[in-house]
Design a protein around this motif. Structure first.
Motif, PDB file in Angstrom:
ATOM      1  N   ILE A 299       0.839  -1.204   0.000  1.00 52.34           N
ATOM      2  CA  ILE A 299       0.000   0.000   0.000  1.00 52.34           C
ATOM      3  C   ILE A 299       0.874   1.254   0.000  1.00 52.34           C
ATOM      4  CG2 ILE A 299      -1.673   1.298   1.393  1.00 52.34           C
ATOM      5  CD1 ILE A 299      -2.838  -1.390   2.255  1.00 52.34           C
ATOM      6  N   LEU A 300       2.042   1.172   0.638  1.00 50.01           N
ATOM      7  CA  LEU A 300       2.955   2.320   0.686  1.00 50.01           C
ATOM      8  C   LEU A 300       3.943   2.313  -0.474  1.00 50.01           C
ATOM      9  CD1 LEU A 300       3.848   2.111   4.482  1.00 50.01           C
ATOM     10  CD2 LEU A 300       2.232   3.695   3.429  1.00 50.01           C
ATOM     11  N   PHE A 303       3.318   4.806  -3.351  1.00 48.47           N
ATOM     12  CA  PHE A 303       3.628   6.178  -2.962  1.00 48.47           C
ATOM     13  C   PHE A 303       5.140   6.392  -2.927  1.00 48.47           C
ATOM     14  CE2 PHE A 303      -0.693   5.804  -1.429  1.00 48.47           C
ATOM     15  CZ  PHE A 303      -1.222   7.060  -1.668  1.00 48.47           C
ATOM     16  N   SER A 304       5.871   5.393  -2.443  1.00 51.98           N
ATOM     17  CA  SER A 304       7.328   5.519  -2.357  1.00 51.98           C
ATOM     18  C   SER A 304       7.948   5.681  -3.742  1.00 51.98           C
ATOM     19  CB  SER A 304       7.922   4.284  -1.671  1.00 51.98           C
ATOM     20  OG  SER A 304       7.458   4.181  -0.350  1.00 51.98           O
ATOM     21  N   ASN A 305       7.456   4.898  -4.701  1.00 47.68           N
ATOM     22  CA  ASN A 305       7.988   4.986  -6.059  1.00 47.68           C
ATOM     23  C   ASN A 305       7.744   6.352  -6.684  1.00 47.68           C
ATOM     24  OD1 ASN A 305       8.973   2.363  -6.107  1.00 47.68           O
ATOM     25  ND2 ASN A 305       7.070   1.507  -6.877  1.00 47.68           N
ATOM     26  N   VAL A 333       0.728   9.381   7.470  1.00 45.71           N
ATOM     27  CA  VAL A 333       0.023   8.253   6.847  1.00 45.71           C
ATOM     28  C   VAL A 333       0.788   6.950   7.062  1.00 45.71           C
ATOM     29  CG1 VAL A 333      -0.712   7.275   4.644  1.00 45.71           C
ATOM     30  CG2 VAL A 333      -1.150   9.685   5.131  1.00 45.71           C
ATOM     31  N   THR A 334       2.110   6.994   6.896  1.00 45.77           N
ATOM     32  CA  THR A 334       2.917   5.775   7.027  1.00 45.77           C
ATOM     33  C   THR A 334       2.845   5.200   8.431  1.00 45.77           C
ATOM     34  OG1 THR A 334       4.464   6.551   5.323  1.00 45.77           O
ATOM     35  CG2 THR A 334       5.228   4.792   6.782  1.00 45.77           C
ATOM     36  N   TYR A 377       8.612   0.105   7.615  1.00 44.53           N
ATOM     37  CA  TYR A 377       7.794   0.812   6.628  1.00 44.53           C
ATOM     38  C   TYR A 377       8.215   2.274   6.502  1.00 44.53           C
ATOM     39  CZ  TYR A 377       4.498  -3.162   6.585  1.00 44.53           C
ATOM     40  OH  TYR A 377       3.904  -4.395   6.450  1.00 44.53           O
ATOM     41  N   LEU A 378       8.460   2.917   7.645  1.00 42.93           N
ATOM     42  CA  LEU A 378       8.833   4.332   7.612  1.00 42.93           C
ATOM     43  C   LEU A 378      10.191   4.514   6.940  1.00 42.93           C
ATOM     44  CD1 LEU A 378       7.970   7.167   8.410  1.00 42.93           C
ATOM     45  CD2 LEU A 378       9.140   6.852  10.588  1.00 42.93           C
ATOM     46  N   ASP A 379      11.117   3.608   7.203  1.00 43.43           N
ATOM     47  CA  ASP A 379      12.447   3.699   6.585  1.00 43.43           C
ATOM     48  C   ASP A 379      12.353   3.604   5.064  1.00 43.43           C
ATOM     49  OD1 ASP A 379      15.336   3.812   6.733  1.00 43.43           O
ATOM     50  OD2 ASP A 379      15.344   1.695   6.214  1.00 43.43           O
TER      51      ASP A 379
END
Length: 513
Positions: A299-300, A303-305, A333-334, A377-379
């Motif tokens: 799901i994240l 967004f990361s890409n 959000v993360t 996830y945050l990293d």
């Protein structure tokens, strides 16, 4: 200059925000579907070849990872960064020129890497991996390296154009072809032993890389880009200034990661386990538990890409307001999402392990590693933002230090403590790397870290939601998970962590008055 960033009062700002979020949401659906199919495929494979077979497969890929890094060499990120910056400046000629140079570099480096892997396969298997069953598999993997490298550069090009759906479609093709090609090969190979089964998996992966590359080239050929602007000076210098730090970091980290992965089963054997037991436990961690922990991060992932070109464009136009907006939203959000996933794994670890692998041991590993999910996830998200802000040198230092420390801890602790040594390594490495990266982003972006809103309240809410569900809901794991999500969101709204303004922002993404 792109007025979307240039003028903070310009009405086009919401348009760009909505476009970014919509693209990310489309990509999220695609990535979740792909991750779900990939996880299901991995479960199918693990049921066919067992934990030991998965361990052998992961061991082979730990060596292959180093050569993938050698062949891509940070070129994909360089393409994304340069293309997004030039598009923001409305100079498509410079963007296309830079991309073509990156493709040429990719082809040269990947061919050299493929030849190295092919001719070094035997000595690496005998002296490094210490398992001769990986020789043929490594030679087969060498064939796919040039195709993988070219496809990676083209994906970087589409991300730079902020056409993430096209970039993701190449991954869809790769995964689809891999499944279609691998299953019949695996059915034929499994009765012949683990080595044949591993080679079958590799053949399927190589075929999929070839097809994905061909598809990516076709997509690039039909992409219509109006040619405006002029060739930019110093393109080669810019490419290498981005690619070289990332390449050096990736080379070192991949080498250390490969060493780490090789040391784990070796350390478990020194601890007293047989070769089969060591490979089985290694396969259970790397091929079963960790994919489940990272599955929700799909799901994240979209967004990361998209964050690299988005932040890179804002940084090129010196739009601090836009950068602040992106960083704040990403943190909030993360972490809200990550604490929810952490709570679900802690609350239902046994049920999840049995549901996916029919093995309670996998569930126990999920419980042990679940508290690390928020930092993992945050990293991942922070790393993407730092790359967009031209902070790849910082990422290089942190990732290198992290990998070196992990290898050292495994070398000394796993032979002494077994699996406990690996757990200590994972906790120490994850916390170390994440805190350094987060601190760097805060320093560079000069944002405030809202501990209460981003950490304390979500952590409290998920604890209460899980306790309530465990005590009062007894109607199956699926419904119980939904109840955790509902209670969690309700508590966050009650605590003021999610506000009416957040809902208004989400609605505004799709509807403009």
């Amino acid at each position: 200059m792109d007025n979307t960033y240039h003028n903070s009062n310009n009405s086009s700002i919401p348009v760009r925000k909505r476009r970014f979020i919509k693209d990310a949401l489309i990509l999220t659906v695609i990535v979740i579907a792909m991750r779900a199919v990939g996880t299901a495929f991995m479960i199918y494979i693990s049921n066919m070849i067992g934990a030991e077979g998965i361990g052998l497969y992961q061991l082979t890929f730990s060596v292959y990872l180093l050569f993938i890094t050698l062949s891509t060499s940070g070129i994909s990120l360089a393409v994304t960064r340069i293309v997004s910056e030039q598009i923001a400046m409305k100079n498509t000629i410079a963007a296309k020129c830079a991309f073509k140079r990156c493709i040429l570099i990719s082809i040269i480096i990947s061919i050299i890497s493929g030849l190295l892997l092919f001719f070094l396969a035997e000595p690496l298997s005998i002296h490094v991996v210490k398992d001769t069953r990986t020789i043929t598999a490594l030679k087969l993997l060498a064939v796919g390296l040039p195709f993988l490298s070219i496809g990676s550069a083209i994906r970087g090009f589409f991300l730079g154009l902020q056409k993430g759906v096209k970039a993701a479609s190449t991954d869809i093709v790769e995964q689809f072809v891999q499944i279609i090609a691998t299953i019949p090969i695996l059915i034929y190979a499994v009765p012949k032993g683990l080595e044949a089964a591993c080679c079958g998996l590799i053949i399927g992966a190589t075929i999929s890389e070839i097809f994905s590359c061909i598809y990516a080239v076709i997509l690039y050929k039909i992409e219509k880009m109006p040619l405006v602007g002029r060739k930019a000076k110093g393109t080669n210098k810019q490419i290498f200034s981005i690619a070289i730090p990332i390449a050096i970091s990736s080379y070192i980290r991949s080498a250390l990661t490969s060493i780490e992965n090789i040391l784990v089963p070796r350390g478990l054997r020194q601890f007293g386990q047989t070769s089969g037991e060591a490979l089985s436990q290694y396969g259970m961690i790397k091929g079963m538990a960790m994919p489940l922990l990272y599955f929700p991060s799909a799901i994240l992932s979209a967004f990361s890409n998209l964050l690299v070109p988005e932040v890179s464009a804002a940084n090129a136009l010196k739009s601090k307001k836009r950068i602040d907006y992106i960083v704040n939203k990403c943190f909030k959000v993360t972490l809200i999402f990550a604490f929810l996933i952490m709570g679900i794994f802690i609350c239902f670890y046994k049920e999840i392990g049995l549901a996916f692998y029919k093995d309670a041991k996998v569930g126990s590993l999920l419980l042990v590693f679940a508290p690390l999910v928020p930092l993992m996830y945050l990293d991942m998200v922070v790393d993407s933002i730092l790359k967009g802000l031209n902070q790849q040198m910082s990422s290089m230092k942190y990732n290198t230090a992290d990998s070196a420390l992990r290898a050292l801890i495994i070398f000394f602790l796993v032979p002494l403590l077994g699996l406990k040594g690996y757990v200590i390594m994972l906790y120490f490495g994850t916390i170390f790397n994440a805190l350094l990266s987060i601190n760097r982003l805060i320093v560079v972006s000069k944002i405030r870290f809202h501990f209460v809103q981003w950490v304390l309240l979500p952590c409290t809410a998920i604890a209460l939601a899980c306790l309530f569900t465990k005590f009062f809901v007894h109607t199956g794991i699926f419904f119980s998970m939904i109840m955790v999500c509902v209670c969690y969101m309700a508590l966050l709204m009650f605590m003021g962590c999610i506000t009416k303004r957040d809902w208004a922002w989400a609605i505004h993404v799709f509807y403009k008055k």
